[in-house]
Design an enzyme around this catalytic site. Structure first.
Site, short mmCIF file in Angstrom:
data_model
loop_
_atom_site.label_atom_id
_atom_site.label_comp_id
_atom_site.label_asym_id
_atom_site.label_seq_id
_atom_site.Cartn_x
_atom_site.Cartn_y
_atom_site.Cartn_z
CE1 TYR A 132 9.43 0.15 1.07
CE2 TYR A 132 7.36 1.36 0.93
CZ TYR A 132 8.09 0.28 1.39
OH TYR A 132 7.47 -0.66 2.19
CG HIS A 160 15.27 0.07 14.10
ND1 HIS A 160 15.71 1.20 14.74
CD2 HIS A 160 16.38 -0.66 13.81
CE1 HIS A 160 17.03 1.16 14.81
NE2 HIS A 160 17.46 0.04 14.27
CG ASN A 212 19.40 -11.43 -8.08
OD1 ASN A 212 19.69 -11.78 -9.23
ND2 ASN A 212 20.03 -10.45 -7.46
CG LEU A 233 8.79 -10.11 4.28
CD1 LEU A 233 8.28 -11.27 3.46
CD2 LEU A 233 8.68 -10.44 5.77
P1 NAD Z 1 12.44 -3.95 8.29
O1 NAD Z 1 13.30 -2.83 7.84
O2 NAD Z 1 12.33 -4.22 9.75
O3 NAD Z 1 12.88 -5.30 7.57
C1 NAD Z 1 13.48 -5.36 6.32
C2 NAD Z 1 14.61 -6.37 6.39
O4 NAD Z 1 15.22 -6.47 5.09
C3 NAD Z 1 15.72 -5.95 7.36
O5 NAD Z 1 16.06 -7.02 8.19
C4 NAD Z 1 16.87 -5.54 6.44
O6 NAD Z 1 18.14 -5.70 7.04
C5 NAD Z 1 16.63 -6.46 5.26
N1 NAD Z 1 17.22 -5.97 4.00
C6 NAD Z 1 17.13 -4.72 3.47
N2 NAD Z 1 17.80 -4.67 2.30
C7 NAD Z 1 18.29 -5.92 2.07
C8 NAD Z 1 19.06 -6.51 1.05
N3 NAD Z 1 19.46 -5.80 -0.02
N4 NAD Z 1 19.40 -7.82 1.16
C9 NAD Z 1 19.02 -8.56 2.22
N5 NAD Z 1 18.29 -8.06 3.23
C10 NAD Z 1 17.92 -6.75 3.16
O7 NAD Z 1 10.99 -3.69 7.66
P2 NAD Z 1 9.62 -4.46 7.88
O8 NAD Z 1 8.67 -3.52 8.45
O9 NAD Z 1 9.85 -5.77 8.55
O10 NAD Z 1 9.20 -4.72 6.36
C11 NAD Z 1 9.37 -5.99 5.73
C12 NAD Z 1 8.80 -5.93 4.33
O11 NAD Z 1 7.41 -5.61 4.38
C13 NAD Z 1 9.46 -4.87 3.44
O12 NAD Z 1 9.60 -5.39 2.14
C14 NAD Z 1 8.47 -3.74 3.45
O13 NAD Z 1 8.54 -2.99 2.27
C15 NAD Z 1 7.14 -4.48 3.57
N6 NAD Z 1 6.11 -3.63 4.19
C16 NAD Z 1 6.12 -3.36 5.53
C17 NAD Z 1 5.12 -2.54 6.07
C18 NAD Z 1 5.08 -2.24 7.55
O14 NAD Z 1 4.18 -1.48 7.97
N7 NAD Z 1 5.93 -2.77 8.37
C19 NAD Z 1 4.14 -1.99 5.24
C20 NAD Z 1 4.19 -2.26 3.88
C21 NAD Z 1 5.17 -3.10 3.36
N1 UDP Z 2 19.31 -16.26 -10.00
C1 UDP Z 2 19.61 -16.47 -8.67
N2 UDP Z 2 19.49 -17.74 -8.18
C2 UDP Z 2 19.11 -18.79 -8.95
C3 UDP Z 2 18.78 -18.54 -10.30
C4 UDP Z 2 18.90 -17.26 -10.79
O1 UDP Z 2 19.95 -15.56 -7.94
O2 UDP Z 2 19.04 -19.90 -8.41
C5 UDP Z 2 19.41 -14.90 -10.52
C6 UDP Z 2 20.33 -14.81 -11.71
O3 UDP Z 2 21.52 -14.20 -11.29
C7 UDP Z 2 19.62 -13.98 -12.72
C8 UDP Z 2 18.27 -13.67 -12.10
O4 UDP Z 2 18.13 -14.51 -10.99
O5 UDP Z 2 20.27 -12.74 -12.90
C9 UDP Z 2 17.13 -13.90 -13.07
O6 UDP Z 2 17.16 -15.25 -13.46
P1 UDP Z 2 16.43 -15.73 -14.79
O7 UDP Z 2 16.72 -17.20 -14.94
O8 UDP Z 2 15.02 -15.33 -14.76
O9 UDP Z 2 17.08 -14.87 -15.91
P2 UDP Z 2 18.49 -14.95 -16.66
O10 UDP Z 2 19.41 -15.80 -15.82
O11 UDP Z 2 18.16 -15.55 -17.94
O12 UDP Z 2 18.91 -13.52 -16.72
#
Ligand code: NAD
Ligand code: UDP
Ligand code: UDP
Length: 326
Positions: A149, A185, A103, A77
């Site tokens: 997005y 939020h 990842n 999410l």
């Molecule tokens: P939100 O912003 O409250 O939650 C998103 C969470 O992701 C936050 O806690 C934020 O800190 C975390 N986050 C953002 N970037 C990150 C990163 N790089 N690494 C780790 N954590 C990260 O939003 P939400 O409404 O709870 O949405 C959750 C998911 O559902 C999202 O992927 C959103 O695109 C999807 N979504 C939500 C809605 C909606 O109406 N709420 C609609 C469509 C899709």
């Molecule tokens: N990866 C991760 N956790 C794991 C295994 C993989 O975050 O336990 C990340 C890893 O850094 C890689 C990505 O997932 O860049 C994609 O992994 P995949 O095995 O599909 O591809 P590759 O490692 O061959 O690029």
């Protein structure tokens, strides 16, 4: 839904609005939950009440970096979801969707975990088909302010399908339509949070454009129910599956409802419509009905009442903080 065994479940974005409700529900079902979040838009407050649970673990981590943990299931999410949040740092938004998906898919592949993707109705863009069905490919501007997005989420869907085809992963793609409820939020700029905060604090209600554009709003508890049902379907059902409430209404309607429901004296004012704002949006949920046996059950007014209670508490907390520091 009753679970027959305890799983180790990773929820990325678990400190956000939807993620915190999902963590809560999974814990209540007896699972071990690992919540991963970088607190970009989510907060510790959202999950503070879960921290004492022995089955809950919180990890501060950014999903654009690799993550090595051992889990049985992953709900991905992590991603800012409201237009002002995801447009604040658009490059980071795309990285979170795309690198984050790679990842988490790499992780799922290594540990053979089933993985769920929180996709969005935004993949349909400014839709030419109404209501939107999963088979519709969408009408998305690839270079506009919403593209970071929309295109990020579209690319994530591609990655999920390719990891399925190429590596045989068990994947679930949910296309989530507008969802609302407690723990949104208060300043995320989304329509329900804006209108609620404005109505409860006596500020003007800001309707964009003429307010005739439509959305369909699903209450958070119904949405979380659908997530878990989808995750527990057989491997063959990969999705995408639309999840949302087909009850469609205009932004002017929703403004009037919130004013009436909160007993507010706020006036409605009109502001310019943001660029690329989709004109209408309503999910066709036939697939979710058939495959998940799911349909949203919370009536809009009931959901809005519960949401208003949450925003009242947010405002009271802000007032008492202000009084304390005065
Ligand atoms: P939100 O912003 O409250 O939650 C998103 C969470 O992701 C936050 O806690 C934020 O800190 C975390 N986050 C953002 N970037 C990150 C990163 N790089 N690494 C780790 N954590 C990260 O939003 P939400 O409404 O709870 O949405 C959750 C998911 O559902 C999202 O992927 C959103 O695109 C999807 N979504 C939500 C809605 C909606 O109406 N709420 C609609 C469509 C899709
Ligand atoms: N990866 C991760 N956790 C794991 C295994 C993989 O975050 O336990 C990340 C890893 O850094 C890689 C990505 O997932 O860049 C994609 O992994 P995949 O095995 O599909 O591809 P590759 O490692 O061959 O690029
Ligand atoms: N909107 C509005 N006033 C606001 C905030 C949003 O009229 O204060 C409108 C916005 O232009 C859009 C709809 O409400 O047409 C839903 O906006 P939101 O940001 O909640 O979600 P999304 O556009 O991503 O569906």
């Amino acid at each position: 839904m009753k679970e027959t065994f305890r799983k180790r479940i990773l929820v990325t974005g678990g400190a956000g609005f939807l993620g915190s409700h999902l963590c809560e529900r999974l814990l209540a079902q007896g699972h071990d939950v690992l919540c991963v979040d970088n607190f970009y838009t989510g907060t510790k407050d959202n999950i503070a009440h879960l921290l004492d649970s022995p089955n809950f673990e919180l990890m501060r981590h950014d999903v654009t970096f690799p993550l090595y943990v051992e889990v049985d299931e992953i709900y991905n999410l992590a991603c800012p979801a409201s237009p002002i949040h995801y447009q604040h740092d658009p490059v980071q938004t795309t990285k979170t969707s795309v690198h984050g998906a790679i990842n988490m898919l790499g992780l799922a592949k290594r540990v053979r975990a089933r993985i769920f993707q929180a996709s969005t109705s935004e993949v349909y863009g400014d839709a030419h088909v109404h209501p939107q069905q999963e088979a519709y490919w969408g009408n998305v501007n690839p270079i506009g302010p919403r593209s970071c997005y929309d295109e990020g989420k579209r690319c994530a869907e591609t990655l999920f399908m390719d990891y399925r085809r190429q590596h045989g992963l068990s994947i679930k793609i949910a296309r989530i339509f507008n969802t609302y409820g407690p723990r949104m939020h208060p300043s995320d700029g989304r329509v329900i949070s804006n209108f609620m905060m404005q109505a409860l604090s006596g500020q003007p209600i800001t309707v964009y454009g003429e307010g005739m554009q439509t959305r369909s709003f699903c209450y958070v508890d119904d949405m979380v129910d659908a997530f878990i049902r989808l995750m527990n379907t057989p491997d063959e059902l990969t999705g995408p599956v639309n999840l949302g409430n087909p009850h469609e209404l205009s932004m002017l309607d929703i403004a009037r409802r919130i004013v009436a429901l909160t007993g507010s004296s706020s006036e409605i004012v009109f502001k310019p419509l943001p660029l690329d704002d989709p004109w209408h949006r309503r999910p066709d949920i036939a697939l979710a009905r058939d495959a998940l046996g799911w349909t949203p059950t919370t009536p809009l007014d009931e959901g809005l009442r519960r949401t208003a209670q949450h925003f009242r508490r947010v405002l009271e907390a802000a007032e008492s903080r202000a009084a304390y520091s005065a």
